[in-house]
Design a protein around this motif. Sequence first.
Motif, PDB file in Angstrom:
ATOM      1  N   UNK A 183      11.659   4.658  -3.080  1.00 19.74           N
ATOM      2  CA  UNK A 183      12.131   3.331  -3.354  1.00 19.74           C
ATOM      3  C   UNK A 183      11.457   2.575  -2.085  1.00 19.74           C
ATOM      4  N   UNK A 184      10.621   1.726  -2.072  1.00 20.24           N
ATOM      5  CA  UNK A 184      10.029   0.976  -0.995  1.00 20.24           C
ATOM      6  C   UNK A 184      10.288  -0.597  -1.339  1.00 20.24           C
ATOM      7  N   UNK A 185      10.856  -0.965  -0.159  1.00 24.57           N
ATOM      8  CA  UNK A 185      11.646  -2.434  -0.246  1.00 24.57           C
ATOM      9  C   UNK A 185      11.182  -3.062   1.062  1.00 24.57           C
ATOM     10  N   UNK A 186      10.852  -4.562   0.811  1.00 18.87           N
ATOM     11  CA  UNK A 186      10.601  -5.326   1.982  1.00 18.87           C
ATOM     12  C   UNK A 186      11.521  -6.676   1.704  1.00 18.87           C
ATOM     13  N   UNK A 187      12.027  -6.758   2.783  1.00 17.59           N
ATOM     14  CA  UNK A 187      12.985  -8.096   2.805  1.00 17.59           C
ATOM     15  C   UNK A 187      12.353  -9.248   3.821  1.00 17.59           C
ATOM     16  N   UNK A 188      12.537 -10.152   3.121  1.00 19.25           N
ATOM     17  CA  UNK A 188      12.420 -11.725   3.870  1.00 19.25           C
ATOM     18  C   UNK A 188      13.497 -12.168   4.607  1.00 19.25           C
ATOM     19  N   UNK A 226      -1.052 -11.532  -0.642  1.00 19.28           N
ATOM     20  CA  UNK A 226      -0.806 -10.301  -1.220  1.00 19.28           C
ATOM     21  C   UNK A 226       0.024 -10.329  -2.618  1.00 19.28           C
ATOM     22  N   UNK A 227       0.840 -11.392  -2.747  1.00 19.46           N
ATOM     23  CA  UNK A 227       1.494 -11.486  -4.061  1.00 19.46           C
ATOM     24  C   UNK A 227       0.794 -11.917  -5.062  1.00 19.46           C
ATOM     25  N   UNK A 228      -0.067 -12.749  -4.900  1.00 17.07           N
ATOM     26  CA  UNK A 228      -0.985 -13.364  -5.658  1.00 17.07           C
ATOM     27  C   UNK A 228      -2.165 -12.597  -6.261  1.00 17.07           C
ATOM     28  N   UNK A 229      -2.800 -11.884  -5.422  1.00 17.54           N
ATOM     29  CA  UNK A 229      -4.029 -11.134  -5.633  1.00 17.54           C
ATOM     30  C   UNK A 229      -3.569  -9.527  -5.833  1.00 17.54           C
ATOM     31  N   UNK A 230      -2.513  -9.264  -5.636  1.00 20.64           N
ATOM     32  CA  UNK A 230      -2.318  -7.523  -5.466  1.00 20.64           C
ATOM     33  C   UNK A 230      -1.011  -7.694  -6.616  1.00 20.64           C
ATOM     34  N   UNK A 231       0.133  -7.967  -6.124  1.00 16.35           N
ATOM     35  CA  UNK A 231       1.241  -7.506  -6.484  1.00 16.35           C
ATOM     36  C   UNK A 231       1.515  -7.951  -7.997  1.00 16.35           C
ATOM     37  N   UNK A 232       1.040  -9.094  -8.449  1.00 12.16           N
ATOM     38  CA  UNK A 232       1.220  -9.714  -9.580  1.00 12.16           C
ATOM     39  C   UNK A 232       0.182  -9.336 -10.734  1.00 12.16           C
ATOM     40  N   UNK A 238       0.776  -1.299  -0.024  1.00 13.19           N
ATOM     41  CA  UNK A 238       0.192   0.130  -0.178  1.00 13.19           C
ATOM     42  C   UNK A 238       0.747   1.308   0.187  1.00 13.19           C
ATOM     43  N   UNK A 239       1.885   1.300   0.584  1.00 13.47           N
ATOM     44  CA  UNK A 239       2.863   2.337   0.959  1.00 13.47           C
ATOM     45  C   UNK A 239       3.476   2.743  -0.442  1.00 13.47           C
ATOM     46  N   UNK A 240       3.821   1.470  -1.115  1.00 12.93           N
ATOM     47  CA  UNK A 240       4.491   1.891  -2.532  1.00 12.93           C
ATOM     48  C   UNK A 240       3.510   2.291  -3.415  1.00 12.93           C
ATOM     49  N   UNK A 241       2.065   1.771  -3.339  1.00 19.03           N
ATOM     50  CA  UNK A 241       1.185   2.226  -4.344  1.00 19.03           C
ATOM     51  C   UNK A 241       0.806   3.729  -4.286  1.00 19.03           C
ATOM     52  N   UNK A 242       0.925   4.452  -3.080  1.00 14.86           N
ATOM     53  CA  UNK A 242       0.527   5.829  -2.999  1.00 14.86           C
ATOM     54  C   UNK A 242       1.945   6.647  -2.877  1.00 14.86           C
ATOM     55  N   UNK A 243       2.898   6.028  -3.074  1.00 12.88           N
ATOM     56  CA  UNK A 243       4.036   6.990  -3.028  1.00 12.88           C
ATOM     57  C   UNK A 243       5.192   6.400  -4.067  1.00 12.88           C
ATOM     58  N   UNK A 266       5.359  -0.203  -7.525  1.00 14.34           N
ATOM     59  CA  UNK A 266       6.931  -0.620  -7.646  1.00 14.34           C
ATOM     60  C   UNK A 266       7.554  -1.263  -6.520  1.00 14.34           C
ATOM     61  N   UNK A 267       6.805  -1.891  -5.655  1.00 16.97           N
ATOM     62  CA  UNK A 267       7.420  -2.650  -4.586  1.00 16.97           C
ATOM     63  C   UNK A 267       8.493  -3.345  -4.967  1.00 16.97           C
ATOM     64  N   UNK A 268       9.663  -3.452  -4.088  1.00 12.49           N
ATOM     65  CA  UNK A 268      10.809  -4.327  -4.235  1.00 12.49           C
ATOM     66  C   UNK A 268      10.745  -5.346  -3.248  1.00 12.49           C
ATOM     67  N   UNK A 269      10.811  -6.686  -3.331  1.00 14.72           N
ATOM     68  CA  UNK A 269      11.019  -7.743  -2.569  1.00 14.72           C
ATOM     69  C   UNK A 269      12.465  -8.171  -2.677  1.00 14.72           C
TER      70      UNK A 269
END
Length: 320
Positions: free
Chosen positions: A120-125, A137-143, A111-116, A154-157
């Motif tokens: 550069x918004x990154x999430x690290x597993x 989230x990955x199946x229904x939104x990101x992809x 959501x943060x990446x979508x409005x900003x 533009x979210x970075x994983x």
Amino acid sequence: NGLFSLPGNIKGFSKIKKIFDDRKAMVNNGKADWAIGELLAYASLLNEGFMVRLSGQDVERGTFSHRHAVVKFEDSEGEYIPLNNLSSNQAKFEVYNSLLSEYGVLGFEYGYAGVSPERLVLWEAQFGDFSNEPQVIIDQFLSCAEDKWMRQNGLVMLLPHGYEGQGAEHSSARVERYLQLCAKNNMQVVNCSTPANFFHVLRRQLHRELIKPLIVFTPKSLLRHPACVSSIDDLCSGGFREVIDDMDATPAKIDKVVFCSGKIFYDLDEQRLKLKVKNIAIVRVEQLYPLPEKQLNKIAVKYKKAKQWIWLQEEPENMG
């Protein structure tokens, strides 16, 4: 200097001071390892006015102790963030160790990446297949959000990946899951093998009009591998390379071409040097999707005398 220096009034742990001194020495010698390449990507974007936001379970230090984006004080509860102390007119760097709920955190960062989009918004597993928790989230939104609702993101994983004997949950980032979701140029899937390429792919996210999610399979052993080093010149020019050709190969002598991706290149190259093999070219496919067909076709022409063409992957055969 700003990245790898502590103000005189700050008492950091002696181990951190040594790490920072070693990094400064490496840069002064014209080289960059994985951590330096990553931090310089953030620093250069901040210096250009782009905000950077990074979250995940251990992102301040980095799960494998490579990042050290936050320095803890030895004699108090204080902390110092070098990336927020580069210059007086830089953009803000935000870094948060997040709670153990990947589903909630990735949804928030999406959501943060979508409005900003200018950030550069990154999430690290913590380990790559910890991303199985936010799979919805990955199946229904990101992809597919761009196709379903015309919403770009533009979210970075960042997904640590590599079969290095740490067990099932700590080895595979499930490359195949993401490739199964790829269609119509909906996202980018990369497995970088050099610090320079990682540096450029992060900067590419904000330096082009195209807005797409970016999935990066990041290494573990390569964080400290002596061969996984780039020159500072590679960071200063050239941009992201979707394919890295074999610069040591003589096309006329090549009868076998091996394509691979990520860490396994270094295992192959080590064996090739040990056995003094001259008839095999090793080509790295750094971007798995969209598949860089033009670059691959050029390589096919270059090695036209080769009789064998092989795809070699680190993962088991049925997981690619």
